[in-house]
Design a protein around this motif. Structure first.
Motif, short mmCIF file in Angstrom:
data_model
loop_
_atom_site.label_atom_id
_atom_site.label_comp_id
_atom_site.label_asym_id
_atom_site.label_seq_id
_atom_site.Cartn_x
_atom_site.Cartn_y
_atom_site.Cartn_z
N ALA A 24 0.87 -1.21 -0.13
CA ALA A 24 -0.03 -0.02 -0.07
C ALA A 24 0.92 1.44 0.02
O ALA A 24 0.66 2.30 -0.62
N ALA A 25 1.96 1.09 0.98
CA ALA A 25 2.89 2.20 0.73
C ALA A 25 3.41 2.79 -0.69
O ALA A 25 3.65 3.79 -1.02
N ILE A 26 4.00 1.44 -1.17
CA ILE A 26 4.28 1.71 -2.57
C ILE A 26 3.55 2.31 -3.50
O ILE A 26 3.88 3.18 -4.45
N LEU A 32 3.44 10.05 -6.46
CA LEU A 32 3.97 11.31 -5.94
C LEU A 32 5.05 11.81 -7.16
O LEU A 32 5.54 13.02 -7.05
N GLY A 33 5.34 10.88 -8.07
CA GLY A 33 6.47 11.25 -9.14
C GLY A 33 5.77 12.26 -9.96
O GLY A 33 6.65 13.34 -10.10
N GLU A 38 -5.47 16.77 -10.03
CA GLU A 38 -6.35 17.10 -8.76
C GLU A 38 -5.33 16.99 -7.56
O GLU A 38 -5.38 17.88 -6.67
N GLN A 39 -4.31 16.49 -7.72
CA GLN A 39 -3.20 16.46 -6.69
C GLN A 39 -2.48 17.85 -6.56
O GLN A 39 -2.17 18.37 -5.53
N GLN A 40 -2.25 18.37 -7.83
CA GLN A 40 -1.50 19.60 -8.05
C GLN A 40 -2.28 20.68 -7.38
O GLN A 40 -1.88 21.47 -6.58
N GLU A 41 -3.60 20.67 -7.53
CA GLU A 41 -4.56 21.65 -6.99
C GLU A 41 -4.65 21.46 -5.53
O GLU A 41 -4.67 22.57 -4.77
N TYR A 70 -1.76 12.63 -0.80
CA TYR A 70 -0.91 11.45 -0.50
C TYR A 70 -1.65 10.23 -0.39
O TYR A 70 -1.01 9.08 -0.32
N PHE A 71 -2.97 10.09 -0.19
CA PHE A 71 -3.49 8.70 0.05
C PHE A 71 -4.54 8.23 -0.96
O PHE A 71 -5.55 7.50 -0.68
N ARG A 72 -4.29 8.66 -2.19
CA ARG A 72 -4.96 8.27 -3.24
C ARG A 72 -6.53 8.51 -3.37
O ARG A 72 -7.36 7.62 -3.81
N SER A 73 -6.83 9.41 -2.55
CA SER A 73 -8.52 9.73 -2.34
C SER A 73 -9.26 8.50 -1.74
O SER A 73 -10.45 8.30 -2.05
#
Length: 335
Positions: A24-26, A32-33, A38-41, A70-73
């Motif tokens: 899950a961590a991977i 994040l690469g 949506e993550q950028q906003e 960080y947590f994939r929604s």
């Protein structure tokens, strides 16, 4: 391979039942690469909040943004975030919630932040604690509630360390394994009990039990039976929080009298200890002086001994025999 389903933004998705914390961590770190739109906003809004001079933090708004970044929604709506006024042993906690309508299975988590411990801490401590507990919640959900307890049994295994390190590097945070604030925790542990058995002479606790809530040591404590077998002593309360005027006014007469009795018992117990030590010393002195003391001084010695076996009532200042102080309070000062 078996799988289960959970809701992500209102949609049903498959979850690998064999997924570990490390897996899950991977998966979270891989997003994040190259951030999605949506993550950028979400990152822009987070940076705006963190750059603000406003000391107030809306933990629900921030949690929603971290969920995306960080947590994939995956956390909302299955994680409930709130401040806890009663959490005083650690800065945060992630609790599992069972659903009685679904075979009593775990379906949600409650993420609680300690209001008493964090309200006077720097804002960064609130944020790092929020992220710490969010990592736990993420692992519970993605591993179908089989989040690894790790080698130390605290849930901070290889997967936790991997994801925490990635988040720290990405956002310059300081998410750590433990986030207890010892000075703040100790300041709330104002209810204190002392054991009268042999454990009072043994480190590291010396027979003391300190708590933030007024709950006497008893069978509900995991260590109680071991204490009974190895020590067997009784606990007496020796300190407690001073009540505010508003709290005192809400108490009924019986509760107020009981609280007063506790204070008197502790006070008289201390007086008895001092009296016993003084009596022992005086007995030795009297034995040395007995041959030299004129008969006329015997009455003075008896009077002095009587004074040592009496105490002064803290309410009316009347001198009362030590073993009669509680009866005097009940009879002369019932309220």
């Amino acid at each position: 391979m078996t799988s289960s389903q959970y809701s992500r933004n209102g949609k049903e998705e498959e979850v690998d039942m064999a997924m570990t914390d490390e897996d899950a961590a991977i998966q979270a770190i891989s997003t994040l690469g190259t951030l999605s739109e949506e993550q950028q906003e979400a990152k822009v809004r987070i940076d705006t909040i963190l750059c603000s001079d406003d000391p107030f933090i809306d933990i629900n708004e921030l949690f929603n943004l971290y969920n995306i970044l960080y947590f994939r929604s995956l956390l909302l709506p299955r994680v409930e975030v709130s401040w806890s006024p009663r959490l005083t042993l650690c800065a945060g906690i992630c609790e599992l919630v069972r659903d009685p309508n679904n075979g009593n299975k775990y379906t949600k988590t409650r993420l609680k932040l300690s209001e008493p411990l964090l309200k006077f801490r720097p804002r960064s401590d609130v944020i790092n604690t929020l992220l710490h507990e969010a990592i736990h919640a993420y692992f519970f959900i993605t591993t179908s509630w089989r989040h690894s307890r790790g080698d130390d049994g605290t849930g901070h295994g290889a997967g936790f360390l991997l994801l925490a390190d990635a988040i720290n590097n990405h956002g310059c945070y300081e998410v750590t394994v433990f986030h207890t604030f010892h000075d703040e925790v100790e300041s709330y542990r104002t209810h204190v009990w002392q054991c009268d058995g042999t454990c009072r002479s043994r480190p590291p606790f010396f027979g003391l039990v300190k708590r933030a809530m007024n709950r006497a040591p008893g069978k509900g404590d995991s260590w109680w039976q071991k204490h009974q077998n190895e020590c067997g002593g009784s606990f007496e309360k020796i300190a407690e929080t001073e009540m505010t005027k508003a709290q005192s006014e809400k108490m009924n007469g019986l509760e107020r009298a009981g609280r007063q009795r506790n204070k008197i018992d502790a006070w008289v117990g201390k007086d008895r200890t001092l009296t016993a030590k003084a009596a022992e010393k005086d007995a030795m002195d009297d034995s040395l002086r007995s041959k030299k003391r004129p008969p006329s001084q015997s009455s003075e010695v008896d009077a002095r001994k009587k004074i040592r076996t009496a105490v002064c009532c803290p309410i009316c200042a009347e001198t009362v025999a030590t073993n009669e102080i509680n009866n005097h309070l009940d009879r002369s000062h019932p309220s």
